[in-house]
Design a protein around this motif. Structure first.
Motif, PDB file in Angstrom:
ATOM      1  N   ASP A 107     -10.974  -6.403 -17.480  1.00 18.47           N
ATOM      2  CA  ASP A 107     -11.403  -6.591 -16.084  1.00 18.47           C
ATOM      3  C   ASP A 107     -12.821  -6.081 -15.881  1.00 18.47           C
ATOM      4  OD1 ASP A 107      -8.990  -7.706 -15.322  1.00 18.47           O
ATOM      5  OD2 ASP A 107      -8.176  -5.845 -14.488  1.00 18.47           O
ATOM      6  N   ASN A 148      -5.052  -2.006  -4.275  1.00 14.28           N
ATOM      7  CA  ASN A 148      -5.590  -3.139  -5.025  1.00 14.28           C
ATOM      8  C   ASN A 148      -7.081  -3.257  -4.748  1.00 14.28           C
ATOM      9  OD1 ASN A 148      -5.973  -5.570  -6.400  1.00 14.28           O
ATOM     10  ND2 ASN A 148      -5.432  -6.787  -4.603  1.00 14.28           N
ATOM     11  N   SER A 153      -6.940  -7.398 -12.289  1.00 11.07           N
ATOM     12  CA  SER A 153      -5.788  -8.267 -12.514  1.00 11.07           C
ATOM     13  C   SER A 153      -4.485  -7.494 -12.448  1.00 11.07           C
ATOM     14  CB  SER A 153      -5.923  -8.967 -13.877  1.00 11.07           C
ATOM     15  OG  SER A 153      -6.184  -8.045 -14.898  1.00 11.07           O
ATOM     16  N   THR A 155      -2.784  -3.927 -10.063  1.00 14.18           N
ATOM     17  CA  THR A 155      -3.023  -2.935  -9.017  1.00 14.18           C
ATOM     18  C   THR A 155      -2.983  -1.552  -9.649  1.00 14.18           C
ATOM     19  OG1 THR A 155      -1.969  -4.403  -7.420  1.00 14.18           O
ATOM     20  CG2 THR A 155      -2.222  -2.099  -6.782  1.00 14.18           C
ATOM     21  N   PRO A 307      -6.704  -6.899   0.924  1.00 14.43           N
ATOM     22  CA  PRO A 307      -5.750  -7.804   0.276  1.00 14.43           C
ATOM     23  C   PRO A 307      -4.999  -8.726   1.232  1.00 14.43           C
ATOM     24  CG  PRO A 307      -5.588  -5.610  -0.667  1.00 14.43           C
ATOM     25  CD  PRO A 307      -6.467  -5.488   0.543  1.00 14.43           C
ATOM     26  N   ASN A 322     -13.564 -14.633  -1.511  1.00 10.33           N
ATOM     27  CA  ASN A 322     -12.321 -13.978  -1.901  1.00 10.33           C
ATOM     28  C   ASN A 322     -12.471 -12.503  -1.539  1.00 10.33           C
ATOM     29  OD1 ASN A 322     -10.373 -12.494  -3.288  1.00 10.33           O
ATOM     30  ND2 ASN A 322     -10.570 -13.627  -5.202  1.00 10.33           N
ATOM     31  N   THR A 324     -10.966  -9.946  -2.277  1.00  8.29           N
ATOM     32  CA  THR A 324     -10.722  -8.968  -3.332  1.00  8.29           C
ATOM     33  C   THR A 324     -11.463  -9.306  -4.624  1.00  8.29           C
ATOM     34  OG1 THR A 324      -8.675 -10.085  -4.023  1.00  8.29           O
ATOM     35  CG2 THR A 324      -8.460  -8.314  -2.410  1.00  8.29           C
ATOM     36  N   GLU A 406      -0.208 -18.573  -2.497  1.00  2.00           N
ATOM     37  CA  GLU A 406      -1.368 -19.123  -3.203  1.00  2.00           C
ATOM     38  C   GLU A 406      -2.515 -19.354  -2.233  1.00  2.00           C
ATOM     39  OE1 GLU A 406      -2.591 -22.934  -6.071  1.00  2.00           O
ATOM     40  OE2 GLU A 406      -0.658 -22.902  -5.012  1.00  2.00           O
ATOM     41  N   ASP A 407      -3.688 -18.797  -2.569  1.00  2.00           N
ATOM     42  CA  ASP A 407      -4.891 -18.970  -1.762  1.00  2.00           C
ATOM     43  C   ASP A 407      -5.629 -20.219  -2.244  1.00  2.00           C
ATOM     44  OD1 ASP A 407      -7.283 -18.838  -0.402  1.00  2.00           O
ATOM     45  OD2 ASP A 407      -7.997 -17.011  -1.385  1.00  2.00           O
ATOM     46  N   LYS A 412      -7.643 -16.040  -4.236  1.00  2.00           N
ATOM     47  CA  LYS A 412      -7.354 -14.611  -4.107  1.00  2.00           C
ATOM     48  C   LYS A 412      -5.958 -14.287  -4.639  1.00  2.00           C
ATOM     49  CE  LYS A 412      -7.153 -11.334  -0.172  1.00  2.00           C
ATOM     50  NZ  LYS A 412      -7.496 -11.269   1.273  1.00  2.00           N
ATOM     51  N   ARG A 413      -5.830 -13.169  -5.340  1.00  3.55           N
ATOM     52  CA  ARG A 413      -4.521 -12.743  -5.826  1.00  3.55           C
ATOM     53  C   ARG A 413      -3.669 -12.345  -4.623  1.00  3.55           C
ATOM     54  NH1 ARG A 413      -2.837  -7.792  -8.238  1.00  3.55           N
ATOM     55  NH2 ARG A 413      -4.961  -6.983  -8.251  1.00  3.55           N
ATOM     56  N   ASN A 415      -0.338 -11.270  -4.407  1.00  2.93           N
ATOM     57  CA  ASN A 415       0.868 -10.449  -4.516  1.00  2.93           C
ATOM     58  C   ASN A 415       0.876  -9.256  -3.568  1.00  2.93           C
ATOM     59  OD1 ASN A 415      -1.238  -9.366  -6.216  1.00  2.93           O
ATOM     60  ND2 ASN A 415       0.275  -7.954  -7.046  1.00  2.93           N
TER      61      ASN A 415
END
Length: 500
Positions: A107, A148, A153, A155, A307, A322, A324, A406-407, A412-413, A415
């Protein structure tokens, strides 16, 4: 004693970094009148300096001194959000989060855009579990919630309950003193004292210094038996220095740093021949608010809420990033938000109160007019002069992304957004970047030894850790990763000094 050689060395350093470079002293130990002598000298009382002091104490060092130029301990480290990214911890496992040091390194390499040091990042990440336990052993208490931060990828940002760097500094300072570490405030580091062969013998400090009064106090020479660790942090508060490196970062740009972040240690080491790396890589924080000074309350508020919130361009009523993504990506996009005349038009972070209130920062941002509460989308649009129809459509679209997981706009993640719909009442904060972190500094190796520009070899007796070192993170540093890196290399420096 200043020799002709040291004067010439100063001239070369000044040409490289400006007239702020301090003199270096080159002399045999017999030529210097030493006012004090200690086994280990540490300059700076932030994360790196304190971690080194604790580790050296654990390893049996009997005479450690920490010099701090300000009137309080902790420096810039006290001003962060109390976060530290660790991989594969017991808390992550309790929360069902899968992570590893390798994933953390990957990352960071991605964020560094080809300039980060894989060796140094890996060293820091692999020491993470040790640092995590060391801080807990010192008495640091972590929240049961992991944050986050952008560009990750998994947290992994663990946060102390104080939600401030002070939650690390106070317990570590107490632990260091328990090992007999001497701590001295109002002692400003002036320059290194070296032997003719370049070995660092000690330092000159200004005892009784008061910030802003550069001639205050008394100059004393302090000898180090085993080594000197420079842990003086970055130079974000030194406007002339940072603007020379990046013309866009003049006095009109805010800064999150403590006033003492002026680059004293960095400049002194460069003047002594240390290798400078990536000095122009200066990071701005995308979570900052233009409605308060310094780091402020808004940073913690936005860090918690990014987030499950949306960042809106006031001109269009639409998302533009995005929320995040890594820091550089977001900061670069935020600073492009302008009105028709090219003046700053800070973006809006819109978050649902039902989630925002779970974080203690909400009360402070509302109390100090860093954020505001609204009962409807129409009220937000009216207050901030945002086109209402696109804004309503954007919020509707966002809620469909939350439902689907789903963005579709920016990938964007999601979860951390599961089940958190953007509904009234809303809390809204403005976003505008502030200078926050200097990725550049002097080069070190994985033993925290300072590297000489002329030879590419270590400078004997000299170590560095934390923001004063450069080349670790590359172009952009991920959030929550400086704290463990500072501590990891502070610990590493202590180990190297004790083995020397």
């Amino acid at each position: 004693m200043q020799t002709r050689r040291s004067f010439l060395k100063f001239g070369a350093g000044a040409a490289a970094v400006g007239a702020l470079a301090p003199l270096t002293v080159s002399a045999n130990s017999s030529d210097v009148k030493w006012d004090e002598e200690h086994e280990i000298i540490i300059v700076g009382s932030g994360f790196a300096g304190l971690a080194a002091a604790v580790e050296a104490g654990k390893l049996g060092a009997k005479d450690i001194v920490i010099f701090e130029k300000l009137g309080v301990y902790g420096g810039n480290s006290t001003l962060n959000a109390g976060q530290a990214c660790f991989a594969n911890t017991d808390l992550q496992k309790q929360l069902g989060i899968e992570d590893s040091a390798e994933l953390m390194v990957q990352d960071q390499l991605k964020s560094g855009r080809g300039y980060a040091s894989e060796e140094l990042l890996r060293h820091s990440a692999e020491l993470g579990p040790y640092i995590y336990q060391l801080t807990k052993d010192c008495g640091c208490i972590y929240r049961d919630h992991i944050i986050n931060t952008g560009g990750t990828s998994a947290t992994r940002s663990h946060q102390v309950i104080e939600r401030s760097g002070a939650g690390f500094i106070r317990p570590m300072l107490k632990t260091a003193r328990g090992y007999g570490v001497k701590t001295k405030i109002r002692h400003k580091f002036e320059h290194l004292i070296t032997a003719k062969d370049g070995t660092v013998l000690g330092i000159q400090v200004r005892k009784g210094y008061h910030f802003g009064h550069e001639d205050s106090g008394k100059l004393i020479n302090v000898r180090a038996e085993k080594g000197v660790l420079i842990a003086t942090g970055g130079f974000g508060a030194n406007v002339s220095f940072r603007q020379a490196l990046d013309p866009n970062l003049g006095s009109e740009v805010g800064c999150t740093n403590a006033r003492g972040a002026t680059g004293d240690g960095l400049i002194a080491m460069i003047a002594e021949g240390a290798m400078p790396v990536h000095l122009s890589f200066i990071q701005s924080g995308p979570w900052a608010s233009p409605d308060e000074g310094g780091f402020g309350y808004g940073a913690g508020f936005s860090l918690y809420n990014f987030p499950h919130s949306v960042a809106i361009d006031r001109n269009t009523g639409q998302r533009f990033m995005n929320e995040t993504a890594d820091r550089k990506t977001r900061a670069d996009l935020e600073v492009q938000r302008r009105d028709k005349d090219g003046k700053p038009n800070p973006a809006l972070l819109i978050t649902p109160k039902h989630e925002a209130k779970k974080d203690p920062s909400m009360a402070n941002v509302l109390k100090y007019n860093v954020a505001w509460e609204f009962d409807s989308v129409e009220a937000i649009a009216k207050h901030f002069d945002v086109p209402v129809k696109p804004l309503k459509k954007q919020i509707e679209d966002w809620n469909t992304y939350v439902k689907a997981g789903e963005d579709l706009q920016f990938g964007k993640r999601m979860n951390m957004s599961t089940g958190i719909y953007l509904t009234a009442p809303f809390i809204v904060q403005r976003l505008w970047p502030k200078v926050h972190y200097c990725q550049g500094g002097i080069q070190i190796n994985a033993k925290a030894e300072v590297i000489a520009a002329k030879t590419g070899e270590k400078i004997p007796g000299l170590y560095a850790a934390g923001e004063v070192s450069g080349g670790v993170h590359g172009v952009s540093r991920l959030g929550g990763c400086s704290t463990p890196e500072c501590m990891a290399f502070g610990v590493t420096a202590a180990r190297s000094i004790m083995k020397a």
